[in-house]
Design a protein around this motif. Structure first.
Motif, PDB file in Angstrom:
ATOM      1  N   GLY A  48      -2.327 -33.590   5.446  1.00 45.51           N
ATOM      2  CA  GLY A  48      -2.997 -33.427   4.651  1.00 45.51           C
ATOM      3  C   GLY A  48      -3.259 -31.814   4.183  1.00 45.51           C
ATOM      4  N   LYS A  49      -2.263 -31.139   4.560  1.00 44.31           N
ATOM      5  CA  LYS A  49      -2.468 -29.678   4.585  1.00 44.31           C
ATOM      6  C   LYS A  49      -1.845 -29.209   3.067  1.00 44.31           C
ATOM      7  N   VAL A  50      -2.207 -28.212   2.557  1.00 46.73           N
ATOM      8  CA  VAL A  50      -1.746 -27.457   1.377  1.00 46.73           C
ATOM      9  C   VAL A  50      -0.968 -26.366   1.911  1.00 46.73           C
ATOM     10  N   PRO A  51       0.389 -26.417   1.423  1.00 48.44           N
ATOM     11  CA  PRO A  51       1.148 -25.226   1.896  1.00 48.44           C
ATOM     12  C   PRO A  51       0.975 -24.050   1.027  1.00 48.44           C
ATOM     13  N   LEU A  52       0.385 -22.887   1.884  1.00 47.47           N
ATOM     14  CA  LEU A  52      -0.001 -22.067   0.913  1.00 47.47           C
ATOM     15  C   LEU A  52       0.888 -20.576   1.113  1.00 47.47           C
ATOM     16  N   GLY A  53       1.111 -20.140  -0.315  1.00 46.82           N
ATOM     17  CA  GLY A  53       2.273 -19.149  -0.585  1.00 46.82           C
ATOM     18  C   GLY A  53       1.600 -18.159  -0.967  1.00 46.82           C
ATOM     19  N   TRP A  54       2.107 -17.229  -2.055  1.00 50.45           N
ATOM     20  CA  TRP A  54       1.545 -16.240  -2.536  1.00 50.45           C
ATOM     21  C   TRP A  54       2.278 -15.957  -3.747  1.00 50.45           C
ATOM     22  N   GLY A  55       1.997 -15.061  -4.656  1.00 48.55           N
ATOM     23  CA  GLY A  55       2.473 -14.520  -5.721  1.00 48.55           C
ATOM     24  C   GLY A  55       2.646 -12.968  -5.790  1.00 48.55           C
ATOM     25  N   VAL A  56       1.977 -12.573  -5.219  1.00 42.74           N
ATOM     26  CA  VAL A  56       1.818 -10.891  -5.034  1.00 42.74           C
ATOM     27  C   VAL A  56       1.796 -10.323  -3.463  1.00 42.74           C
ATOM     28  N   TRP A  76       1.896  -4.939   5.547  1.00 42.05           N
ATOM     29  CA  TRP A  76       2.246  -4.671   6.930  1.00 42.05           C
ATOM     30  C   TRP A  76       3.275  -3.653   7.160  1.00 42.05           C
ATOM     31  N   LYS A  77       4.098  -3.385   6.264  1.00 42.89           N
ATOM     32  CA  LYS A  77       4.789  -2.419   6.458  1.00 42.89           C
ATOM     33  C   LYS A  77       4.296  -0.635   6.464  1.00 42.89           C
ATOM     34  N   SER A  78       3.325  -0.638   6.117  1.00 39.85           N
ATOM     35  CA  SER A  78       2.522   0.524   5.785  1.00 39.85           C
ATOM     36  C   SER A  78       3.272   1.502   5.092  1.00 39.85           C
ATOM     37  N   PRO A  79       3.492   1.115   3.675  1.00 33.76           N
ATOM     38  CA  PRO A  79       4.278   1.749   2.580  1.00 33.76           C
ATOM     39  C   PRO A  79       3.443   3.182   1.981  1.00 33.76           C
ATOM     40  N   GLY A  80       2.172   3.139   2.492  1.00 34.87           N
ATOM     41  CA  GLY A  80       1.166   4.065   2.025  1.00 34.87           C
ATOM     42  C   GLY A  80       0.105   3.596   0.969  1.00 34.87           C
ATOM     43  N   VAL A  81      -1.053   4.041   0.958  1.00 38.24           N
ATOM     44  CA  VAL A  81      -2.367   3.727   0.169  1.00 38.24           C
ATOM     45  C   VAL A  81      -1.739   3.289  -1.386  1.00 38.24           C
ATOM     46  N   ALA A  82      -1.186   4.456  -1.921  1.00 43.49           N
ATOM     47  CA  ALA A  82      -0.770   4.492  -3.424  1.00 43.49           C
ATOM     48  C   ALA A  82       0.083   3.251  -3.471  1.00 43.49           C
ATOM     49  N   GLN A  83       1.008   3.123  -2.842  1.00 41.27           N
ATOM     50  CA  GLN A  83       2.120   1.881  -3.189  1.00 41.27           C
ATOM     51  C   GLN A  83       1.389   0.552  -3.124  1.00 41.27           C
ATOM     52  N   ILE A  84       0.421   0.361  -2.121  1.00 39.72           N
ATOM     53  CA  ILE A  84      -0.319  -0.942  -1.783  1.00 39.72           C
ATOM     54  C   ILE A  84      -1.065  -1.151  -2.910  1.00 39.72           C
ATOM     55  N   VAL A  85      -1.928  -0.131  -3.447  1.00 37.36           N
ATOM     56  CA  VAL A  85      -2.711  -0.421  -4.501  1.00 37.36           C
ATOM     57  C   VAL A  85      -1.823  -0.498  -5.882  1.00 37.36           C
ATOM     58  N   SER A  86      -0.779   0.302  -5.964  1.00 37.05           N
ATOM     59  CA  SER A  86       0.016   0.197  -7.203  1.00 37.05           C
ATOM     60  C   SER A  86       0.708  -1.279  -7.160  1.00 37.05           C
ATOM     61  N   ARG A  87       0.981  -2.013  -6.135  1.00 35.96           N
ATOM     62  CA  ARG A  87       1.771  -3.240  -6.010  1.00 35.96           C
ATOM     63  C   ARG A  87       0.774  -4.194  -6.360  1.00 35.96           C
ATOM     64  N   VAL A  88      -0.525  -4.215  -5.683  1.00 38.36           N
ATOM     65  CA  VAL A  88      -1.407  -5.275  -5.971  1.00 38.36           C
ATOM     66  C   VAL A  88      -1.886  -5.084  -7.365  1.00 38.36           C
ATOM     67  N   ASN A  96      -7.030  -0.996   4.550  1.00 39.25           N
ATOM     68  CA  ASN A  96      -8.339  -0.852   4.248  1.00 39.25           C
ATOM     69  C   ASN A  96      -8.612   0.281   3.258  1.00 39.25           C
ATOM     70  N   SER A  97      -7.748   1.350   3.349  1.00 41.91           N
ATOM     71  CA  SER A  97      -8.131   2.294   2.166  1.00 41.91           C
ATOM     72  C   SER A  97      -7.782   1.862   1.068  1.00 41.91           C
ATOM     73  N   ALA A  98      -6.795   1.238   1.047  1.00 43.68           N
ATOM     74  CA  ALA A  98      -6.201   0.658  -0.466  1.00 43.68           C
ATOM     75  C   ALA A  98      -7.298  -0.294  -1.027  1.00 43.68           C
ATOM     76  N   LEU A  99      -7.963  -1.261  -0.331  1.00 43.39           N
ATOM     77  CA  LEU A  99      -8.985  -2.119  -0.805  1.00 43.39           C
ATOM     78  C   LEU A  99     -10.029  -1.284  -1.589  1.00 43.39           C
ATOM     79  N   HIS A 100     -10.328  -0.105  -1.290  1.00 42.35           N
ATOM     80  CA  HIS A 100     -11.528   0.553  -1.941  1.00 42.35           C
ATOM     81  C   HIS A 100     -10.884   0.735  -3.398  1.00 42.35           C
ATOM     82  N   GLN A 101      -9.995   0.960  -3.622  1.00 39.74           N
ATOM     83  CA  GLN A 101      -9.496   0.998  -5.158  1.00 39.74           C
ATOM     84  C   GLN A 101      -9.078  -0.420  -5.596  1.00 39.74           C
ATOM     85  N   ILE A 102      -8.531  -1.258  -4.770  1.00 41.61           N
ATOM     86  CA  ILE A 102      -8.065  -2.570  -5.499  1.00 41.61           C
ATOM     87  C   ILE A 102      -9.197  -3.472  -5.573  1.00 41.61           C
ATOM     88  N   LEU A 103     -10.167  -3.621  -4.966  1.00 36.72           N
ATOM     89  CA  LEU A 103     -11.186  -4.538  -5.274  1.00 36.72           C
ATOM     90  C   LEU A 103     -12.026  -4.343  -6.492  1.00 36.72           C
TER      91      LEU A 103
END
Length: 195
Positions: free
Chosen positions: A123-131, A136-148, A171-178
């Motif tokens: 009864g579980k839904v297998p949860l994936g993602w598209g973005v 987790w690889k810490s590519p830099g805040v700008a990269q995280i923001v740009s990719r999302v 955490n820093s990227a979320l200030h721009q992403i949200l």
């Protein structure tokens, strides 16, 4: 499931709860008025019970992300997979009794056909993602923001992390992403289902 199935966008956070970064993510979500889905590691739940209770109190959806982030879980026996998922659900329910845990996210997205079949039987839904900004690889805040921001579209499920290491860039990227996503999309937690 790698899309929401409608026009809403779902933010998901993996590998918590974690005492340093999870509260910062929760604070930002609360300030922005956004609900998300948190994919929890079972062995971390008891020590961070207050954070799990806060997630539920603030309207976020919970997801089972295995007991110990076993990347090979899908290759274990059916009995081992079921035991791992049940142990994680039990740890979560010990802290927030009766809360629905409808979703399961395989660590690393290393799904197997047998595991997906077993999850559906449970009864579980297998949860994936598209973005995936690979935060987790810490590519830099700008990269995280740009990719999302650059890859999110109506119906996207966005993968980010509130645990599993130093999440200062996330955490820093979320200030721009949200605010960027909120200006373009309806952001909602995945529907929790029933207990």
């Amino acid at each position: 499931m790698s899309r929401t199935g409608n026009l809403t966008v779902a933010l998901t956070f993996d590998d918590g709860p974690q005492p340093t970064w999870t509260p910062k993510v929760l604070d930002q979500l609360k300030a922005a008025g956004i609900k998300a889905t948190f994919c929890l590691i079972g062995r971390q739940v008891k020590a961070n019970a207050a954070l799990v209770r806060r997630m539920v109190a603030e309207g976020h959806t919970l997801c089972n992300h295995s007991w110990s982030h076993d990347l090979r879980l899908g290759h274990r026996t059916d009995v081992q997979i079921k035991a791992d998922i049940a142990r994680t659900d039990a740890a979560i329910h010990a802290v927030v009794p009766g809360v629905p845990i409808r979703y399961f996210r395989q660590p690393g997205g290393e799904w197997t056909a047998g595991e997906v079949k077993l999850l559906k039987e449970m009864g579980k839904v297998p949860l994936g993602w598209g973005v995936d900004p690979w935060d987790w690889k810490s590519p830099g805040v700008a990269q995280i923001v740009s990719r999302v921001v650059g890859h999110t579209s109506p119906g996207s499920i966005v993968l980010m992390h509130d645990g599993g290491g130093d999440r200062s860039q996330t955490n820093s990227a979320l200030h721009q992403i949200l605010p960027a996503l909120k200006a373009k999309f309806v952001l909602q937690a995945l529907p929790p289902g029933t207990a």
